[in-house]
Write a protein that holds these residues in place. Structure first.
Motif, PDB file in Angstrom:
ATOM      1  N   ARG A 140      -4.964   4.722 -11.657  1.00  0.00           N
ATOM      2  CA  ARG A 140      -4.914   3.558 -12.553  1.00  0.00           C
ATOM      3  C   ARG A 140      -4.364   2.324 -11.825  1.00  0.00           C
ATOM      4  NH1 ARG A 140      -2.143   7.096 -15.994  1.00  0.00           N
ATOM      5  NH2 ARG A 140      -0.509   5.551 -16.371  1.00  0.00           N
ATOM      6  N   GLY A 141      -4.734   2.209 -10.560  1.00  0.00           N
ATOM      7  CA  GLY A 141      -4.334   1.042  -9.791  1.00  0.00           C
ATOM      8  C   GLY A 141      -2.920   1.082  -9.255  1.00  0.00           C
ATOM      9  N   ARG A 142      -2.208   2.157  -9.512  1.00  0.00           N
ATOM     10  CA  ARG A 142      -0.825   2.248  -9.052  1.00  0.00           C
ATOM     11  C   ARG A 142      -0.769   2.592  -7.564  1.00  0.00           C
ATOM     12  NH1 ARG A 142       0.925   6.606 -13.432  1.00  0.00           N
ATOM     13  NH2 ARG A 142      -1.220   7.200 -12.898  1.00  0.00           N
ATOM     14  N   LEU A 143       0.291   2.131  -6.899  1.00  0.00           N
ATOM     15  CA  LEU A 143       0.530   2.422  -5.493  1.00  0.00           C
ATOM     16  C   LEU A 143       1.908   3.053  -5.328  1.00  0.00           C
ATOM     17  CD1 LEU A 143      -0.706  -0.954  -3.952  1.00  0.00           C
ATOM     18  CD2 LEU A 143      -1.987   1.209  -4.056  1.00  0.00           C
ATOM     19  N   PHE A 144       2.100   3.734  -4.212  1.00  0.00           N
ATOM     20  CA  PHE A 144       3.413   4.292  -3.902  1.00  0.00           C
ATOM     21  C   PHE A 144       4.451   3.169  -3.883  1.00  0.00           C
ATOM     22  CE2 PHE A 144       6.746   5.322  -0.813  1.00  0.00           C
ATOM     23  CZ  PHE A 144       7.178   6.541  -1.301  1.00  0.00           C
ATOM     24  N   ASP A 145       5.546   3.377  -4.624  1.00  0.00           N
ATOM     25  CA  ASP A 145       6.564   2.324  -4.694  1.00  0.00           C
ATOM     26  C   ASP A 145       7.971   2.871  -4.517  1.00  0.00           C
ATOM     27  OD1 ASP A 145       6.950   3.673  -7.047  1.00  0.00           O
ATOM     28  OD2 ASP A 145       6.791   1.916  -8.357  1.00  0.00           O
ATOM     29  N   GLY A 146       8.079   4.063  -3.960  1.00  0.00           N
ATOM     30  CA  GLY A 146       9.391   4.692  -3.846  1.00  0.00           C
ATOM     31  C   GLY A 146       9.983   4.540  -2.459  1.00  0.00           C
ATOM     32  N   ARG A 188      -1.833   5.203   9.170  1.00  0.00           N
ATOM     33  CA  ARG A 188      -2.244   5.522   7.793  1.00  0.00           C
ATOM     34  C   ARG A 188      -3.587   4.861   7.530  1.00  0.00           C
ATOM     35  NH1 ARG A 188       0.199   5.899   2.592  1.00  0.00           N
ATOM     36  NH2 ARG A 188      -1.509   6.270   1.129  1.00  0.00           N
ATOM     37  N   THR A 189      -4.589   5.651   7.195  1.00  0.00           N
ATOM     38  CA  THR A 189      -5.933   5.107   6.989  1.00  0.00           C
ATOM     39  C   THR A 189      -6.489   5.382   5.594  1.00  0.00           C
ATOM     40  OG1 THR A 189      -6.942   7.126   7.880  1.00  0.00           O
ATOM     41  CG2 THR A 189      -6.480   5.333   9.441  1.00  0.00           C
ATOM     42  N   SER A 190      -5.816   6.227   4.813  1.00  0.00           N
ATOM     43  CA  SER A 190      -6.349   6.620   3.505  1.00  0.00           C
ATOM     44  C   SER A 190      -5.549   5.989   2.367  1.00  0.00           C
ATOM     45  CB  SER A 190      -6.307   8.146   3.356  1.00  0.00           C
ATOM     46  OG  SER A 190      -7.056   8.769   4.372  1.00  0.00           O
ATOM     47  N   ALA A 191      -6.228   5.696   1.271  1.00  0.00           N
ATOM     48  CA  ALA A 191      -5.578   5.117   0.096  1.00  0.00           C
ATOM     49  C   ALA A 191      -4.724   6.151  -0.614  1.00  0.00           C
ATOM     50  CB  ALA A 191      -6.636   4.580  -0.863  1.00  0.00           C
ATOM     51  N   ASP A 192      -3.754   5.681  -1.404  1.00  0.00           N
ATOM     52  CA  ASP A 192      -2.901   6.583  -2.178  1.00  0.00           C
ATOM     53  C   ASP A 192      -3.729   7.430  -3.145  1.00  0.00           C
ATOM     54  OD1 ASP A 192      -0.679   5.532  -0.971  1.00  0.00           O
ATOM     55  OD2 ASP A 192      -0.002   4.370  -2.698  1.00  0.00           O
ATOM     56  N   VAL A 193      -3.274   8.645  -3.346  1.00  0.00           N
ATOM     57  CA  VAL A 193      -3.814   9.522  -4.387  1.00  0.00           C
ATOM     58  C   VAL A 193      -2.640  10.048  -5.197  1.00  0.00           C
ATOM     59  CG1 VAL A 193      -5.815  10.213  -2.999  1.00  0.00           C
ATOM     60  CG2 VAL A 193      -3.707  11.581  -2.920  1.00  0.00           C
ATOM     61  N   GLY A 219       7.918  14.078 -10.404  1.00  0.00           N
ATOM     62  CA  GLY A 219       7.629  13.154  -9.319  1.00  0.00           C
ATOM     63  C   GLY A 219       6.155  12.835  -9.176  1.00  0.00           C
ATOM     64  N   PHE A 220       5.329  13.318 -10.091  1.00  0.00           N
ATOM     65  CA  PHE A 220       3.890  13.070 -10.033  1.00  0.00           C
ATOM     66  C   PHE A 220       3.611  11.573  -9.976  1.00  0.00           C
ATOM     67  CE2 PHE A 220      -0.213  12.729 -12.532  1.00  0.00           C
ATOM     68  CZ  PHE A 220      -1.035  13.224 -11.530  1.00  0.00           C
ATOM     69  N   GLY A 221       2.902  11.161  -8.935  1.00  0.00           N
ATOM     70  CA  GLY A 221       2.617   9.742  -8.793  1.00  0.00           C
ATOM     71  C   GLY A 221       1.806   9.479  -7.545  1.00  0.00           C
ATOM     72  N   PRO A 222       1.436   8.221  -7.299  1.00  0.00           N
ATOM     73  CA  PRO A 222       0.620   7.879  -6.134  1.00  0.00           C
ATOM     74  C   PRO A 222       1.411   7.969  -4.835  1.00  0.00           C
ATOM     75  CG  PRO A 222       1.253   5.893  -7.326  1.00  0.00           C
ATOM     76  CD  PRO A 222       1.733   7.055  -8.147  1.00  0.00           C
ATOM     77  N   ALA A 223       0.765   8.472  -3.793  1.00  0.00           N
ATOM     78  CA  ALA A 223       1.421   8.637  -2.489  1.00  0.00           C
ATOM     79  C   ALA A 223       0.354   8.897  -1.433  1.00  0.00           C
ATOM     80  CB  ALA A 223       2.433   9.780  -2.531  1.00  0.00           C
ATOM     81  N   ASP A 224       0.810   8.967  -0.193  1.00  0.00           N
ATOM     82  CA  ASP A 224      -0.017   9.357   0.941  1.00  0.00           C
ATOM     83  C   ASP A 224      -0.748  10.660   0.605  1.00  0.00           C
ATOM     84  OD1 ASP A 224      -1.012  10.249   3.401  1.00  0.00           O
ATOM     85  OD2 ASP A 224       0.864   9.933   4.478  1.00  0.00           O
ATOM     86  N   PRO A 225      -2.080  10.734   0.789  1.00  0.00           N
ATOM     87  CA  PRO A 225      -2.790  11.988   0.514  1.00  0.00           C
ATOM     88  C   PRO A 225      -2.260  13.176   1.301  1.00  0.00           C
ATOM     89  CG  PRO A 225      -4.348  10.185   0.841  1.00  0.00           C
ATOM     90  CD  PRO A 225      -2.994   9.650   1.207  1.00  0.00           C
TER      91      PRO A 225
END
Length: 296
Positions: A140-146, A188-193, A219-225
């Motif tokens: 949903r457009g979110r990115l890793f922010d931790g 890092r070449t891949s988008a967050d999942v 902790g479910f959230g966007p991060a490095d694949p």
């Protein structure tokens, strides 16, 4: 385990439940033995568990964390192909416990820390199915922010320097420093999942040699694949590890970044818990041994 740890007893939990959730006051309350480092966990009757943060923190900040974790757990439950705990309620400070706390559904199963599935190809396939389902979930457009694992590897340089200093005499620190010098430079070449973020043996339930459930889903959230690939070294022997990689079709760079995140986590486990949580310290040792073996 922590200098700022808050003690929680069955009597305190019983009082909190009586005052805040009287509908559960007749249920048996049992402190669960756990290698977990974040929460004390109590079982309430047969169907619920209560989690009490161990480290003293501001009540408002703790509530915000628990609310965020509840939302994350509910979201993960919608996409997981395996059972996961679902949020039920949030408790308030009281009865000698100074912070909010949470109640979840109880999952049956044996932690992988107690029933080692590391040699099972079927377990590796199940683990891959779980990781794949999370990766397919909408960010949903979110990115890793931790500030924890899952972002930029080199951001952990200060923490790793502390780990190396504290590990003198326990580990082959010069060799491990060389490994980190390599890992921190991985691009890092891949988008967050979407990611679970902490797939260690204590957070994975098994039945026989199959995955039966996953715990600690807040902790479910966007991060490095690559982040959930820590499970390849925390949980699997070489054969099943290869099954996981093939099933997820990991390229060389993603696989190597998975090694890097497992390394970063394991380095902290060994020294920090050497006296207070030997099981977690041993996990760190075992993971590092597997990482070292995979470079030979």
């Amino acid at each position: 385990m922590h200098a700022d740890q808050v003690d929680v007893t069955t009597e305190v939990v019983a009082t909190l439940i009586q005052e805040q959730f009287p509908e559960w006051s007749d249920e048996a309350i049992r402190l669960l033995p756990s290698t977990g480092t974040v929460n004390a966990i109590f079982r309430i009757g047969n169907d619920l568990s209560a989690r009490f943060p161990l480290r003293l923190a501001d009540a408002a900040e703790t509530l915000a964390v628990l609310e965020r974790e509840a939302r994350a757990s509910a979201e993960l439950a919608q996409v997981s192909p395996f059972p996961v705990p679902e949020p039920v309620a949030l408790g308030k400070p009281g009865a000698g416990y100074p912070m909010p706390w949470s109640v979840q559904t109880w999952l049956r199963g044996t932690p992988a820390a107690d029933a080692d599935p590391s040699g099972s190809n079927a377990f590796a396939e199940d683990l891959a199915a779980f990781i794949s389902a999370l990766r397919d979930a909408d960010t949903r457009g979110r990115l890793f922010d931790g500030d924890n694992r899952g972002g930029v590897l080199a951001d952990h340089d200060d923490w790793m320097a502390k780990c190396f200093a504290e590990s003198e005499g326990m580990l082959d620190v010069p060799r491990l420093r060389r490994m980190w010098s390599h890992f921190r430079e991985l691009p890092r070449t891949s988008a967050d999942v979407m990611s679970h973020g902490d797939l260690i043996p204590g957070n994975v339930l098994v039945a026989g040699d199959r995955l039966s459930g996953v715990l600690d889903t807040g902790g479910f959230g966007p991060a490095d694949p690559a982040l959930d690939l820590v499970s390849a070294w925390h949980l699997l022997q070489p054969g099943p590890r290869d099954v996981l990689r093939r099933t997820l079709t990991c390229d060389d760079l993603e696989w190597e970044r998975g090694r890097a995140w497992a390394f970063e986590q394991a380095m902290g486990l060994v020294w920090y818990y050497v006296d207070t949580n030997p099981t977690m310290s041993s996990l760190g040792h075992r993971t590092l041994d597997r990482l070292l073996e995979s470079t030979e």
